[in-house]
Scaffold this motif. Structure first.
Motif, PDB file in Angstrom:
ATOM      1  N   SER A 174       1.082  -1.062   0.008  1.00 10.40           N
ATOM      2  CA  SER A 174       0.236   0.251  -0.051  1.00 10.40           C
ATOM      3  C   SER A 174       0.886   1.366   0.027  1.00 10.40           C
ATOM      4  CB  SER A 174      -0.970  -0.092   1.155  1.00 10.40           C
ATOM      5  OG  SER A 174      -1.833  -1.164   1.135  1.00 10.40           O
ATOM      6  N   GLY A 175       1.808   1.146   0.605  1.00  8.17           N
ATOM      7  CA  GLY A 175       2.653   2.541   0.578  1.00  8.17           C
ATOM      8  C   GLY A 175       3.376   2.305  -0.961  1.00  8.17           C
ATOM      9  N   ALA A 184      -6.251   4.570   1.723  1.00  7.67           N
ATOM     10  CA  ALA A 184      -7.762   3.827   1.659  1.00  7.67           C
ATOM     11  C   ALA A 184      -7.157   2.624   0.583  1.00  7.67           C
ATOM     12  CB  ALA A 184      -7.428   4.589   0.095  1.00  7.67           C
ATOM     13  N   SER A 185      -6.659   2.274   0.145  1.00  7.00           N
ATOM     14  CA  SER A 185      -5.836   0.349   0.501  1.00  7.00           C
ATOM     15  C   SER A 185      -5.228   0.124   1.649  1.00  7.00           C
ATOM     16  CB  SER A 185      -4.367   0.214  -0.369  1.00  7.00           C
ATOM     17  OG  SER A 185      -4.328  -0.734  -0.453  1.00  7.00           O
ATOM     18  N   LEU A 186      -4.797   0.434   2.835  1.00  4.30           N
ATOM     19  CA  LEU A 186      -5.185  -0.168   4.419  1.00  4.30           C
ATOM     20  C   LEU A 186      -5.887  -0.243   4.432  1.00  4.30           C
ATOM     21  CD1 LEU A 186      -3.109  -0.660   6.361  1.00  4.30           C
ATOM     22  CD2 LEU A 186      -2.959   1.526   6.805  1.00  4.30           C
ATOM     23  N   GLY A 397       0.528  -2.854 -10.779  1.00 12.50           N
ATOM     24  CA  GLY A 397       0.881  -3.269 -10.842  1.00 12.50           C
ATOM     25  C   GLY A 397       2.204  -3.415 -10.242  1.00 12.50           C
ATOM     26  N   THR A 398       2.478  -2.040  -9.973  1.00 11.58           N
ATOM     27  CA  THR A 398       3.460  -1.405  -8.679  1.00 11.58           C
ATOM     28  C   THR A 398       2.622  -2.738  -7.135  1.00 11.58           C
ATOM     29  OG1 THR A 398       4.648   0.327  -7.374  1.00 11.58           O
ATOM     30  CG2 THR A 398       2.481   0.487  -7.992  1.00 11.58           C
ATOM     31  N   TYR A 399       1.348  -2.539  -7.254  1.00 15.13           N
ATOM     32  CA  TYR A 399       0.561  -2.579  -5.583  1.00 15.13           C
ATOM     33  C   TYR A 399       0.760  -4.339  -6.030  1.00 15.13           C
ATOM     34  CZ  TYR A 399      -2.614  -4.389  -2.749  1.00 15.13           C
ATOM     35  OH  TYR A 399      -3.298  -4.717  -1.498  1.00 15.13           O
TER      36      TYR A 399
END
Length: 416
Positions: A174-175, A184-186, A397-399
């Motif tokens: 998430s970072g 939001a992800s967290l 992709g990054t997540y």
């Protein structure tokens, strides 16, 4: 917070969770776009955009305190926190897709990073404001500002119910260098694993700090050179071989100032405005925390005052210290230190700040974000569906890349 959490069951094991933060974001944007509503317009949107840095500081302070509270766990998973930063290269999987959709050298700016403010500055400095590369990074920046927070919240809620990846790894992923997307992800992950909430906040906060500190160097020395190489290899075989832009409609005029790293003078008037805004925000969060989680309004308010003081001190130090150090670094360091077990302030700080649910802060924050992104709506409509597809792949992709690396590292080191 009155609407609450809506869970949409897709299968027995897969569900989509719609958190209050999504409703707040949509309603904020709707207030701006609704023509009959006159009291939320361009000037209010600019005000909301201007105060967002304060509220980002609140989010960072909350995560930093969780990091200090769980400092032992953070140290133990250190290798995973560091190595998962390589997952940022997952943005490059969008490059061949962007080429297939008809973009040319724009893809270097679009896919070499998550395309937030520091990356925007790097691309413009390297290639020039009028370049296709700058046009590409700006396109993803605008789309990410509009849909990024909502999308990563939904992505996280699906991933935690589908993929066999540890919640700690998702928290680290998430970072990604965006405070709003991080939170939001967290929030989605913490909702799925409430018993782990403090540790998840700690890992996400530390990961985001690392992304802010080292992400710029990853972009300069690794991802941009890789994007150049991939473009050179793939462009002759995918799409039109012409190096020019596919369409002038993607040429967005103007670029946002980097409000996250720019400095201005520290004055008493500014301190008073910060204090007033954070006081109002603290009241809103305390009431929301009571409505949504039945926590004590008084305890929640005291916790928010602690967080607000940390934010103001960090913002002030950015302007006092004669170095180009962002306020988020000061806020993070202060928050971590005062919450470390054994430090005299830790018991007091942890008692009150732990009363505040992160989702409540994010929900209030994203209401302002929804109003603020109204000013980007015209640019968003210019970019079109092709840019949206690339943005979704860049974020995914990054997540997923970071989550996979973090999970494997945790497994190899015996942490899970």
């Amino acid at each position: 917070m009155f609407i609450g959490v809506i869970e949409i069951q897709i299968t027995d094991t897969i569900q989509i969770v719609l958190l209050p933060l999504l409703f707040a974001l949509v309603m904020g944007l709707a207030l701006f776009l609704a023509k009959p509503i006159k009291f939320v317009g361009s000037s209010q949107s600019k005000v909301a955009e201007g105060v967002m840095i304060l509220f980002i500081g609140v989010l960072i302070a909350k995560l930093a305190i969780s990091s200090g509270q769980s400092i032992d766990e953070v140290v133990n998973v250190g290798p995973a926190l560091i190595l998962q930063q390589l997952g940022d290269l997952g943005t490059l999987i969008a490059l061949p897709v962007a080429l297939f959709l008809g973009f040319r050298r724009e893809v270097i700016g679009m896919t070499s990073s998550i395309c937030r403010e520091p990356n925007l500055g790097i691309i413009i400095d390297k290639y020039g404001f009028k370049s296709p590369e700058a046009r590409g990074v700006l396109a993803i920046f605008v789309i990410g500002s509009i849909i990024g927070t909502a999308f990563i919240s939904l992505l996280s809620s699906i991933c935690v119910s589908v993929l066999p990846i540890h919640p700690y790894a998702f928290a680290m992923a998430s970072g990604i260098g965006s405070a709003s997307m991080n939170a939001a992800s967290l929030a989605s992950i913490s909702h799925a694993f409430p018993a782990m909430a403090t540790d998840l906040e700690a890992f996400a906060g530390c990961s985001n700090i690392l992304s802010f500190c080292f992400g710029i160097y990853m972009c300069i020395f690794v991802s941009i050179p890789l994007a150049e190489k991939l473009y050179g290899w793939l462009s002759p075989n995918i799409g039109d071989s012409d190096d020019e832009s596919i369409d002038d409609k993607y040429d967005i005029q103007g670029v946002k100032h980097d409000k996250y790293i720019s400095k201005d003078e520290l004055t008493w008037g500014k301190l008073e405005r910060w204090g007033a805004l954070l006081l109002i925000f603290s009241v809103i969060v305390a009431i929301g925390n009571f409505v949504g989680y039945h926590s004590s309004i008084v305890d929640s308010f005291i916790g928010m005052i602690i967080i607000s003081v940390i934010t103001i001190v960090g913002m002030s130090l950015e302007r006092i210290v004669p170095r180009n150090i962002q306020s988020i670094i000061f806020i993070s360091l202060i928050g971590i230190f005062i919450a470390i077990p054994g430090v005299p302030t830790s018991d007091f700080v942890i008692h009150y700040v732990s009363q505040i649910n992160l989702i409540t802060i994010v929900t209030a924050f994203l209401a302002y974000v929804g109003i603020a992104i109204g000013n980007d709506w015209v640019e968003f409509k210019k970019i079109g569906w092709k840019g949206i597809i690339v943005t979704v792949i860049v974020i995914s992709g990054t997540y997923l890349g970071s989550a996979t690396i973090a999970h494997l590292t945790l497994a190899v080191t015996g942490m899970i």
